[in-house]
Scaffold this active site. Structure first.
Site, PDB file in Angstrom:
ATOM      1  N   LYS A  76       0.866  -1.185   0.000  1.00 44.01           N
ATOM      2  CA  LYS A  76       0.000   0.000   0.000  1.00 44.01           C
ATOM      3  C   LYS A  76       0.905   1.237   0.000  1.00 44.01           C
ATOM      4  O   LYS A  76       1.942   1.252   0.680  1.00 44.01           O
ATOM      5  CB  LYS A  76      -0.897  -0.027   1.246  1.00 44.01           C
ATOM      6  CG  LYS A  76      -1.892   1.123   1.322  1.00 44.01           C
ATOM      7  CD  LYS A  76      -2.816   0.975   2.532  1.00 44.01           C
ATOM      8  CE  LYS A  76      -3.832   2.105   2.629  1.00 44.01           C
ATOM      9  NZ  LYS A  76      -4.718   1.973   3.788  1.00 44.01           N
ATOM     10  N   SER A 151      -9.804   2.341   2.933  1.00 45.42           N
ATOM     11  CA  SER A 151      -8.876   3.036   2.081  1.00 45.42           C
ATOM     12  C   SER A 151      -7.923   2.120   1.300  1.00 45.42           C
ATOM     13  O   SER A 151      -7.330   2.550   0.322  1.00 45.42           O
ATOM     14  CB  SER A 151      -8.044   4.007   2.924  1.00 45.42           C
ATOM     15  OG  SER A 151      -7.231   3.295   3.841  1.00 45.42           O
ATOM     16  N   SER A 175     -10.207  -0.128   7.104  1.00 43.24           N
ATOM     17  CA  SER A 175      -9.611  -0.055   5.763  1.00 43.24           C
ATOM     18  C   SER A 175      -8.946  -1.314   5.226  1.00 43.24           C
ATOM     19  O   SER A 175      -8.546  -1.335   4.068  1.00 43.24           O
ATOM     20  CB  SER A 175      -8.599   1.076   5.720  1.00 43.24           C
ATOM     21  OG  SER A 175      -9.274   2.275   5.495  1.00 43.24           O
TER      22      SER A 175
END
Ligand code: GLN
Length: 484
Positions: A76, A151, A175
């Site tokens: 990420k 997210s 998330s």
């Protein structure tokens, strides 16, 4: 090769059925084809990946000490990667190239994993749909007119579309679990403090926790073995007893008590999601588990408390982005104040600015007691709810989200509607507990997630239950049709 789990890729590498270089090239080919459609990755590190794969193959011909050696993955874009742009989904960091690796990245690199690239995400991890990313939204591979969740939407979409066997992700209020649910993959948010936050760009420090997204619970266990570590550079890092999270994965779950919180099955839950979740729970009762009705009475306060605490911490954490030390700087500042104001107005998107304003307001003299202190008291009550629940049950089960993936634009004009997306995941973060989401079926061909919440440091227990479901069912093996 892309339909194999990490566990089987490890065996394939060991038996020399393919090399890490072949595996890496295969995924890079899929990324090249699918990323222009899905926008799951912000950066593709092709050259570096090929180099690391060659090195991993050399290591694999000797005596390797980590089974993940040669396995490709995606990080990420919130995790700092030495020499590789780390944007956190923001214009503010569009030019930020960290001089060091986050601990999670370092642990996985030392194990011999191969980084394919950096995953798209909501700006500074604020969002539930990936629509706040400066780099444009990620598309859900199951239906490209729908959001992938957020997210960590880029991480979840990349795993679902088989652009990578696994991805790192972070979870401040849901998330990891929410995008895993909406994309039909498996995601684990560990106990707060188990995975180091060092080098992970801070959103809300008392809630942020890194974890893996992969296809199966077993793969998450393998990844957690390497991701979890005590780290003296993170003051909230836990000194825990190291263990192999795969050891207990096959344990019988007969007699296991599974709490069903009545507040999580209320009016806000779509009836078709409820029916899907209960079908998965039936798999557990068939294996001898017992469902127990429980109450988490303060559930309805978790979203309001989170939206005071998380923005308050974010407003402090994001103060460092001032145009002087990191990232974006406005053109021709006329004064120091002008530099601060324009840099931050240009560099941060709307949602991030909204959170900074809310957070600063809640922390200001005169309002601190009314909002921040109150929210901390509520947080304590939520923790107590779980303590009480875990005196009666081994794990808690619920839907991960109230409904399947929604369409782009459906909630982006209404922040409160968007915030309620995390109604079942946020309490876990406020309490610091481990939680995971596993695929448990479909509603109108959109994946649905089952959430399992464990007591502190009981990752092995929830992984065990998830694995038992995955041994009996096939939901986690379904792949979306390749988008074109
Ligand atoms: N959707 C929640 C938020 O916008 C949670 C995000 C997260 O876990 N990083 O804050």
């Amino acid at each position: 090769m892309h339909d194999m789990s990490i566990a089987s890729q490890i065996l394939g590498l060991k038996k020399r059925e393919f090399s890490s270089l072949e595996l890496t090239r295969h995924y890079l080919g899929r990324i090249e084809r699918l990323n222009p459609i899905l926008n799951a990755l912000i950066t593709v590190t092709e050259e570096q990946a090929l180099e690391s794969a060659k090195r991993a193959d050399e290591m694999l011909s000797g005596n390797i000490d980590n089974e993940l050696c040669g396995i490709p993955l995606v990080h990420k874009d919130i995790f700092c990667t030495r020499g590789v742009k780390t944007s956190c989904g923001s214009k503010m960091l569009h030019n930020f190239v960290p001089p060091y690796d986050a601990t999670v990245v370092e642990n996985l690199a030392q194990a011999g994993t191969v980084m394919l690239g950096k995953a798209n995400m909501d700006e500074f991890a604020m969002g539930s749909s990936n629509e706040t990313s400066f780099y444009g939204p990620v598309k859900n591979p199951w239906d490209i007119t729908r959001v992938p969740g957020g997210s960590s939407g880029g991480s979840a979409a990349a795993v679902a579309a088989r652009m990578t066997p696994a991805a790192t992700a972070t979870d401040t209020g849901g998330s990891i679990r929410q995008p895993a649910a909406l994309c039909g993959v498996t995601g684990l948010k560990p106990t707060y403090g188990l995975v180091s936050r060092w080098g992970m760009i801070a959103f809300a420090s008392s809630l942020d926790q890194g974890g893996p997204i992969a296809r199966t619970a077993e793969d998450c266990a393998i990844l957690l073995n390497t991701m979890a570590s005590y780290d003296h550079r993170d003051s909230t890092s836990l000194k825990f007893q190291e263990k192999d999270y795969r050891d207990e994965i096959n344990r019988s779950i007969s007699g296991c008590r599974i709490g069903i919180p009545r507040e999580y099955f209320s009016n806000s839950l779509s009836p078709s999601v409820e029916a899907t979740v209960f079908k998965a729970l039936r798999v557990l009762t068939d294996l001898g588990a017992i469902l127990v009705d429980i109450s988490l009475p303060n559930t309805k306060l978790s979203v309001p408390a989170y939206y005071v605490i998380a923005p308050a911490e974010a407003s402090a954490n994001l103060a460092r982005f001032d145009g002087i030390r990191f990232g974006h700087r406005c053109e021709n500042p006329q004064s120091l104040e002008d530099l601060y104001c324009r840099t931050r107005a240009e560099g941060f998107g709307e949602e991030v600015q909204r959170r900074i304003l809310i957070g600063t307001y809640c922390l200001s003299a005169g309002y601190h007691d009314a909002y921040y202190k109150k929210a901390q008291q509520v947080r304590h009550l939520i923790k107590q709810d779980f303590t009480e629940a875990f005196s009666k049950v081994d794990v808690v089960a619920s839907p991960t989200c109230p409904a399947p993936a929604f369409k782009f634009g459906e909630k982006s004009d209404d922040p409160v509607k968007m915030y309620l997306e995390d109604i079942y995941t946020i309490a876990t973060n406020l309490a610091g507990l481990p939680g995971m989401s596993i695929p448990c079926g479909f509603v109108d061909r959109n994946p649905i997630g089952l959430q399992l919440i464990g007591n502190y440091l009981q990752e092995a227990r929830i992984l065990n239950i998830a694995h038992c479901i995955q041994k009996e069912t096939d939901w986690h093996n379904s792949a979306p049709k390749e988008p074109s």
